[in-house]
Design a protein around this motif. Structure first.
Motif, PDB file in Angstrom:
ATOM      1  N   SER A  41       0.825  -1.200   0.000  1.00  0.00           N
ATOM      2  CA  SER A  41       0.000   0.000   0.000  1.00  0.00           C
ATOM      3  C   SER A  41       0.868   1.261   0.000  1.00  0.00           C
ATOM      4  O   SER A  41       0.597   2.203  -0.746  1.00  0.00           O
ATOM      5  N   ALA A  42       1.908   1.271   0.804  1.00  0.00           N
ATOM      6  CA  ALA A  42       2.806   2.429   0.865  1.00  0.00           C
ATOM      7  C   ALA A  42       3.469   2.679  -0.493  1.00  0.00           C
ATOM      8  O   ALA A  42       3.552   3.825  -0.953  1.00  0.00           O
ATOM      9  N   ALA A  43       3.911   1.606  -1.156  1.00  0.00           N
ATOM     10  CA  ALA A  43       4.529   1.740  -2.479  1.00  0.00           C
ATOM     11  C   ALA A  43       3.516   2.230  -3.508  1.00  0.00           C
ATOM     12  O   ALA A  43       3.834   3.085  -4.349  1.00  0.00           O
ATOM     13  N   ALA A  44       2.288   1.713  -3.434  1.00  0.00           N
ATOM     14  CA  ALA A  44       1.240   2.142  -4.375  1.00  0.00           C
ATOM     15  C   ALA A  44       0.879   3.601  -4.147  1.00  0.00           C
ATOM     16  O   ALA A  44       0.685   4.356  -5.108  1.00  0.00           O
ATOM     17  N   ILE A  45       0.788   4.000  -2.900  1.00  0.00           N
ATOM     18  CA  ILE A  45       0.451   5.395  -2.573  1.00  0.00           C
ATOM     19  C   ILE A  45       1.532   6.341  -3.090  1.00  0.00           C
ATOM     20  O   ILE A  45       1.235   7.352  -3.722  1.00  0.00           O
ATOM     21  N   SER A  46       2.787   6.016  -2.842  1.00  0.00           N
ATOM     22  CA  SER A  46       3.863   6.931  -3.248  1.00  0.00           C
ATOM     23  C   SER A  46       4.041   7.002  -4.757  1.00  0.00           C
ATOM     24  O   SER A  46       4.590   7.968  -5.269  1.00  0.00           O
ATOM     25  N   ASN A  47       3.533   5.983  -5.470  1.00  0.00           N
ATOM     26  CA  ASN A  47       3.674   5.980  -6.934  1.00  0.00           C
ATOM     27  C   ASN A  47       2.353   6.186  -7.670  1.00  0.00           C
ATOM     28  O   ASN A  47       2.325   6.132  -8.891  1.00  0.00           O
ATOM     29  N   GLY A  48       1.252   6.382  -6.952  1.00  0.00           N
ATOM     30  CA  GLY A  48      -0.046   6.598  -7.590  1.00  0.00           C
ATOM     31  C   GLY A  48      -0.498   5.420  -8.428  1.00  0.00           C
ATOM     32  O   GLY A  48      -0.963   5.587  -9.554  1.00  0.00           O
ATOM     33  N   ILE A  49      -0.399   4.212  -7.873  1.00  0.00           N
ATOM     34  CA  ILE A  49      -0.688   2.986  -8.615  1.00  0.00           C
ATOM     35  C   ILE A  49      -2.063   2.433  -8.242  1.00  0.00           C
ATOM     36  O   ILE A  49      -2.399   2.332  -7.062  1.00  0.00           O
ATOM     37  N   LEU A  50      -2.837   2.081  -9.250  1.00  0.00           N
ATOM     38  CA  LEU A  50      -4.125   1.425  -9.058  1.00  0.00           C
ATOM     39  C   LEU A  50      -3.861  -0.045  -8.761  1.00  0.00           C
ATOM     40  O   LEU A  50      -3.305  -0.757  -9.593  1.00  0.00           O
ATOM     41  N   THR A  51      -4.230  -0.482  -7.556  1.00  0.00           N
ATOM     42  CA  THR A  51      -4.015  -1.871  -7.145  1.00  0.00           C
ATOM     43  C   THR A  51      -5.322  -2.649  -7.232  1.00  0.00           C
ATOM     44  O   THR A  51      -6.384  -2.118  -6.941  1.00  0.00           O
ATOM     45  N   MET A  52      -5.206  -3.912  -7.643  1.00  0.00           N
ATOM     46  CA  MET A  52      -6.384  -4.780  -7.705  1.00  0.00           C
ATOM     47  C   MET A  52      -5.978  -6.206  -7.367  1.00  0.00           C
ATOM     48  O   MET A  52      -4.830  -6.591  -7.558  1.00  0.00           O
ATOM     49  N   SER A  53      -6.961  -6.954  -6.840  1.00  0.00           N
ATOM     50  CA  SER A  53      -6.695  -8.331  -6.442  1.00  0.00           C
ATOM     51  C   SER A  53      -7.996  -9.126  -6.415  1.00  0.00           C
ATOM     52  O   SER A  53      -9.065  -8.561  -6.216  1.00  0.00           O
ATOM     53  N   THR A  54      -7.860 -10.429  -6.599  1.00  0.00           N
ATOM     54  CA  THR A  54      -9.002 -11.314  -6.409  1.00  0.00           C
ATOM     55  C   THR A  54      -9.118 -11.707  -4.940  1.00  0.00           C
ATOM     56  O   THR A  54     -10.091 -12.327  -4.536  1.00  0.00           O
ATOM     57  N   ASP A  55      -8.123 -11.346  -4.141  1.00  0.00           N
ATOM     58  CA  ASP A  55      -8.156 -11.574  -2.694  1.00  0.00           C
ATOM     59  C   ASP A  55      -8.841 -10.368  -2.059  1.00  0.00           C
ATOM     60  O   ASP A  55      -8.235  -9.319  -1.864  1.00  0.00           O
ATOM     61  N   LEU A  56     -10.121 -10.510  -1.755  1.00  0.00           N
ATOM     62  CA  LEU A  56     -10.927  -9.380  -1.291  1.00  0.00           C
ATOM     63  C   LEU A  56     -10.486  -8.837   0.066  1.00  0.00           C
ATOM     64  O   LEU A  56     -10.814  -7.701   0.410  1.00  0.00           O
ATOM     65  N   SER A  57      -9.721  -9.600   0.809  1.00  0.00           N
ATOM     66  CA  SER A  57      -9.268  -9.111   2.114  1.00  0.00           C
ATOM     67  C   SER A  57      -8.369  -7.886   1.961  1.00  0.00           C
ATOM     68  O   SER A  57      -8.310  -7.042   2.848  1.00  0.00           O
TER      69      SER A  57
END
Length: 192
Positions: free
Chosen positions: A132-148
């Protein structure tokens, strides 16, 4: 004496069978209604990619899709390889978007830089904060089939393609990564 024990055993067995028959439909209904994790496949990727035209900052041309996996987890590695194989095939995103899959081990998240999208494999819950920290700092849209991941507000999108399509959305994760969607998007998803 034996016939009384036999009859008693038969009554108990009959009662157990009747009880099982009475709760079986309820158990099956509950199990079928719960979204379960399944390894990310082409249908899941297609569902996730259908959300991209609804972004306010469109992704066009060619982009890198980071495939995040745990190298210490055999199932995670296998899932990541499967996703990469799908992307290396003739998978084309919406509006002719070309996706270049890049395997990114969770112990080297610096490789995520430059990606606009990331797909997480299963088995990464211990790494959600770092991802999450890496995605936030790089503005990345994250997605997963793991709903947790979405439920923990660490992934933006949770994808379910079977038995029917459902997209889960974490506004908290999206806002943190500066990912914004148009108004129509919020009508199509289940917000966490």
């Amino acid at each position: 004496m034996y016939s009384q024990q036999y009859r008693r055993s038969q009554r108990i067995l009959t009662n157990i069978q009747a009880w099982i028959k009475s709760i079986l439909p309820m158990v099956v209904t509950v199990m079928l209604s719960l979204p379960a994790f399944a390894a990310t496949d082409e249908a899941d990727l297609a569902v996730g990619m259908k959300t991209l035209p609804l972004l306010t900052n469109k992704i066009t041309g060619t982009t890198t899709l980071a495939i995040l996996f745990d190298p210490a987890n055999a199932a995670s590695k296998q899932e990541a390889s499967g996703i990469k194989a799908i992307l290396d095939g003739n998978f084309v995103g919406p509006d002719e978007l070309k996706l270049n899959g890049m395997l990114v081990p969770v112990n080297d998240l610096s490789k995520i830089t430059g990606s606009k999208l990331a797909v997480l494999t299963d088995g990464l819950s211990a790494h959600y904060d770092a991802i999450s920290a890496a995605a936030i700092s790089n503005g990345i849209l994250t997605m997963s089939t793991d709903l947790s991941c979405v439920q923990a507000n660490k992934c933006v999108l949770g994808i379910v393609s079977k038995p029917h399509v459902e997209i889960y959305y974490s506004r908290t994760a999206a806002e943190a990564a500066r990912i914004t969607f148009g108004q129509v998007f919020t009508m199509l998803v289940k917000q966490i």
